[in-house]
Design a protein around this motif. Structure first.
Motif, mmCIF file in Angstrom:
data_model
loop_
_atom_site.group_PDB
_atom_site.id
_atom_site.type_symbol
_atom_site.label_atom_id
_atom_site.label_comp_id
_atom_site.label_asym_id
_atom_site.label_seq_id
_atom_site.Cartn_x
_atom_site.Cartn_y
_atom_site.Cartn_z
ATOM 1 N N ASP A 11 0.853 -1.187 0.000
ATOM 2 C CA ASP A 11 0.000 0.000 0.000
ATOM 3 C C ASP A 11 0.888 1.236 0.000
ATOM 4 N N GLY A 12 0.997 1.891 -1.163
ATOM 5 C CA GLY A 12 1.898 3.027 -1.268
ATOM 6 C C GLY A 12 3.327 2.557 -1.072
ATOM 7 N N ALA A 13 4.030 3.213 -0.158
ATOM 8 C CA ALA A 13 5.424 2.838 0.111
ATOM 9 C C ALA A 13 5.539 1.828 1.246
ATOM 10 N N GLU A 14 4.401 1.365 1.771
ATOM 11 C CA GLU A 14 4.429 0.443 2.911
ATOM 12 C C GLU A 14 4.088 -0.973 2.486
ATOM 13 N N ILE A 15 4.832 -1.931 3.022
ATOM 14 C CA ILE A 15 4.558 -3.349 2.818
ATOM 15 C C ILE A 15 4.155 -3.942 4.155
ATOM 16 N N LYS A 16 3.076 -4.716 4.165
ATOM 17 C CA LYS A 16 2.636 -5.411 5.377
ATOM 18 C C LYS A 16 2.597 -6.901 5.098
ATOM 19 N N VAL A 17 3.171 -7.672 6.001
ATOM 20 C CA VAL A 17 3.101 -9.131 5.928
ATOM 21 C C VAL A 17 2.357 -9.596 7.171
ATOM 22 N N PHE A 18 1.062 -9.911 6.994
ATOM 23 C CA PHE A 18 0.237 -10.281 8.140
ATOM 24 C C PHE A 18 0.042 -11.784 8.274
ATOM 25 N N ASP A 19 0.451 -12.549 7.244
ATOM 26 C CA ASP A 19 0.374 -14.007 7.317
ATOM 27 C C ASP A 19 1.528 -14.605 6.514
#
Length: 202
Positions: A172-180
């Protein structure tokens, strides 16, 4: 120290010096038939266009600084002369060439054996590990560079990002999220022979 955006070597030219990258990151890219593609991203410490210098041949790709970079330049003729005179120097160059060659073969396998979304999932998984396995971290390169690195158009990268959400991660934009990460690994199918590091024990 060079700023970002400086071309170090141009595709097709004979390098006059061997550039050792001491600090920073460099993008290696090639152009043909009106298209441009990133071959790889090079992080310090490493050598730029080493094979071309050793073989006294034209550079097969261009190199541009992605960040501020510190480089050490050595005359190319002096490097080739030293290779014939100093066995220890020659062995060190051979090891570095082997490391670079294996890294680029891994990249080739990644492109040949994985789909676009699998390549993206693998890249995210590697960057998540490098970031310390935190849930959220900043994307380390621009999106257009990422698309080129993964062999995708910007539109294809956007579609792959959309697919990734159902596999445990978001961009999302410049952010990466790894939730699983476990679900992300199922998509990425990590392989240490391709990825260069073990992703199986995330």
């Amino acid at each position: 120290m060079l700023p970002s955006g400086v071309v170090i070597e141009e595709q097709g030219q004979h390098p006059e010096t061997l550039q050792f990258l001491l600090e920073g990151d460099v993008q290696m890219y090639a152009r043909a038939v009106g298209r441009t593609s990133t071959v790889e991203l090079i992080a310090a410490p490493d050598a730029i266009a080493l094979a071309a210098v050793v073989a006294s041949e034209p550079v097969l790709a261009s190199y541009v600084t992605l960040t501020k970079c510190r480089l050490l330049a050595i005359n190319a003729n002096a490097v080739r002369t030293r290779l014939g005179e100093d066995a220890a120097f020659g062995a060190a160059i051979a090891r570095l060439l082997a490391t670079q060659g294996r890294r680029r073969i891994r990249s080739l396998y990644n492109h040949k054996l994985r789909t676009g979304v699998e390549r993206l999932a693998s890249w995210v998984l590697v960057k998540w590990i490098e970031a310390g396995k935190v849930e959220a971290f900043r994307r380390p390169i621009k999106k257009q560079v990422l698309a080129s690195l993964l062999g995708l158009t910007p539109e294809s990268l956007s579609r792959c990002c959309g697919q990734l959400e159902q596999h445990g991660a978001t961009l999302d934009g410049a952010e990466i999220k790894v939730f699983d990460p476990a679900r992300l690994a199922i998509l990425a199918q990590p392989d240490h022979l391709i990825d260069g590091i073990s992703l199986s024990h995330h």
